[in-house]
Motif scaffolding. Sequence first.
Motif, mmCIF file in Angstrom:
data_model
loop_
_atom_site.group_PDB
_atom_site.id
_atom_site.type_symbol
_atom_site.label_atom_id
_atom_site.label_comp_id
_atom_site.label_asym_id
_atom_site.label_seq_id
_atom_site.Cartn_x
_atom_site.Cartn_y
_atom_site.Cartn_z
ATOM 1 N N MET A 39 0.542 -1.167 0.196
ATOM 2 C CA MET A 39 0.206 0.034 0.337
ATOM 3 C C MET A 39 0.755 1.012 -0.226
ATOM 4 O O MET A 39 0.369 2.228 -0.518
ATOM 5 C CB MET A 39 -1.071 -0.080 1.305
ATOM 6 N N ALA A 40 1.194 0.934 0.201
ATOM 7 C CA ALA A 40 2.503 2.326 0.917
ATOM 8 C C ALA A 40 4.188 2.095 0.877
ATOM 9 O O ALA A 40 4.811 0.866 1.049
ATOM 10 C CB ALA A 40 2.593 3.444 1.890
ATOM 11 N N SER A 41 4.868 3.087 0.609
ATOM 12 C CA SER A 41 6.278 2.635 1.010
ATOM 13 C C SER A 41 7.110 4.532 0.653
ATOM 14 O O SER A 41 6.650 4.754 0.199
ATOM 15 C CB SER A 41 7.639 2.418 -0.653
ATOM 16 N N GLU A 42 7.995 4.231 1.918
ATOM 17 C CA GLU A 42 8.481 5.496 2.231
ATOM 18 C C GLU A 42 9.979 5.149 2.645
ATOM 19 O O GLU A 42 10.754 4.527 2.564
ATOM 20 C CB GLU A 42 8.113 6.609 3.004
ATOM 21 N N VAL A 43 11.253 6.137 1.830
ATOM 22 C CA VAL A 43 12.470 6.509 2.134
ATOM 23 C C VAL A 43 12.867 7.210 3.140
ATOM 24 O O VAL A 43 12.512 8.490 3.407
ATOM 25 C CB VAL A 43 13.126 6.618 1.046
ATOM 26 N N VAL A 44 12.736 6.559 4.435
ATOM 27 C CA VAL A 44 12.712 7.474 5.710
ATOM 28 C C VAL A 44 14.501 7.227 6.549
ATOM 29 O O VAL A 44 15.223 6.748 6.419
ATOM 30 C CB VAL A 44 12.110 6.912 6.631
ATOM 31 N N ALA A 45 14.937 7.810 7.358
ATOM 32 C CA ALA A 45 16.330 7.512 8.091
ATOM 33 C C ALA A 45 15.025 6.598 8.701
ATOM 34 O O ALA A 45 13.859 6.663 10.033
ATOM 35 C CB ALA A 45 16.558 8.716 9.632
ATOM 36 N N CYS A 46 16.510 5.390 9.633
ATOM 37 C CA CYS A 46 15.729 4.538 10.185
ATOM 38 C C CYS A 46 15.002 5.049 11.372
ATOM 39 O O CYS A 46 14.550 4.162 11.819
ATOM 40 C CB CYS A 46 16.814 3.275 10.409
ATOM 41 N N SER A 47 15.499 5.540 12.200
ATOM 42 C CA SER A 47 14.547 5.943 13.393
ATOM 43 C C SER A 47 13.735 6.533 13.439
ATOM 44 O O SER A 47 12.999 6.832 14.546
ATOM 45 C CB SER A 47 16.055 6.998 13.864
ATOM 46 N N GLU A 48 13.204 7.549 12.511
ATOM 47 C CA GLU A 48 11.925 7.549 11.603
ATOM 48 C C GLU A 48 10.827 7.067 11.606
ATOM 49 O O GLU A 48 10.638 6.113 11.570
ATOM 50 C CB GLU A 48 12.158 8.669 10.457
ATOM 51 N N ALA A 49 9.243 7.485 12.724
ATOM 52 C CA ALA A 49 8.221 7.170 13.063
ATOM 53 C C ALA A 49 7.668 6.935 11.685
ATOM 54 O O ALA A 49 8.148 7.820 9.871
ATOM 55 C CB ALA A 49 7.698 7.450 13.416
ATOM 56 N N PRO A 50 6.547 6.555 10.807
ATOM 57 C CA PRO A 50 5.931 5.759 9.985
ATOM 58 C C PRO A 50 5.388 7.635 9.191
ATOM 59 O O PRO A 50 4.975 8.241 10.504
ATOM 60 C CB PRO A 50 4.820 5.167 10.059
ATOM 61 N N LEU A 51 6.095 8.053 8.129
ATOM 62 C CA LEU A 51 5.007 9.691 7.873
ATOM 63 C C LEU A 51 3.732 9.044 7.720
ATOM 64 O O LEU A 51 3.535 7.944 7.424
ATOM 65 C CB LEU A 51 5.771 9.679 6.506
ATOM 66 N N GLU A 52 3.129 10.307 7.925
ATOM 67 C CA GLU A 52 1.970 10.714 8.274
ATOM 68 C C GLU A 52 1.770 11.047 7.082
ATOM 69 O O GLU A 52 1.734 11.902 6.791
ATOM 70 C CB GLU A 52 1.179 11.161 9.197
ATOM 71 N N GLU A 53 1.127 10.388 5.577
ATOM 72 C CA GLU A 53 0.216 11.437 4.548
ATOM 73 C C GLU A 53 -0.331 11.903 4.415
ATOM 74 O O GLU A 53 -0.621 12.434 3.677
ATOM 75 C CB GLU A 53 1.093 10.405 3.407
ATOM 76 N N VAL A 54 -0.856 11.244 4.976
ATOM 77 C CA VAL A 54 -3.330 11.490 4.902
ATOM 78 C C VAL A 54 -3.935 11.606 6.265
ATOM 79 O O VAL A 54 -3.518 10.493 6.547
ATOM 80 C CB VAL A 54 -3.501 11.241 3.736
ATOM 81 N N ARG A 55 -4.947 12.794 6.981
ATOM 82 C CA ARG A 55 -5.601 12.021 7.962
ATOM 83 C C ARG A 55 -6.650 13.051 7.067
ATOM 84 O O ARG A 55 -6.592 13.726 6.583
ATOM 85 C CB ARG A 55 -4.696 12.812 8.820
ATOM 86 N N PHE A 56 -7.830 11.553 7.535
ATOM 87 C CA PHE A 56 -9.424 12.527 7.788
ATOM 88 C C PHE A 56 -9.404 12.882 8.564
ATOM 89 O O PHE A 56 -9.139 12.808 9.493
ATOM 90 C CB PHE A 56 -10.326 11.151 7.266
ATOM 91 N N LYS A 57 -11.004 13.551 8.233
ATOM 92 C CA LYS A 57 -11.144 14.539 9.181
ATOM 93 C C LYS A 57 -13.179 14.017 9.288
ATOM 94 O O LYS A 57 -13.193 13.646 8.682
ATOM 95 C CB LYS A 57 -11.487 16.239 9.462
#
Length: 151
Positions: free
Chosen positions: A133-151
């Motif tokens: 469903m998703a892939s991201e390039v991040v520093a190993c120490s980072e939490a999952p990136l929040e790309e979208v949040r619905f209200k």
Amino acid sequence: MSPRTLNVYGVLLDKTGQPDTPATKAHRVALLAARRAWASTEVPVGAEPAVVTGEAPSQVHEYLVARDRDNERVLACISCNHVVSGYRAHYKSGLLSYDASMGDLPGFFDPAVMLDEPFTLRQYACPGCGMLMASEVVACSEAPLEEVRFK
């Protein structure tokens, strides 16, 4: 055969370099099974549940459908209908994740060569069907990136 052809696209080629359809189908079944064995994603949830709307299910993301379940609006996998999170929650909280090698990305180099910490290709899959469903390039120490949040 290129490891990227196999690892990124899940395609097996025959001796002539053409896609081998039966072998590719079998390999993709194995890929989906392997993804369903990935670890649960650790994301702080904390969002208040969204109330049911009475609306028909609707696609809100390439791989997610918003729908009502019992007394709550939720996000579900578009492929298998597995509920991955509440509507207002970080949808990756209900996915499985895996930190892959940066070498699995075509044409990418490891950013750690120029930065002070290691990076990873973090991938997220549906626990129900294994769809990526998703892939991201991040520093190993980072939490999952929040790309979208619905209200």
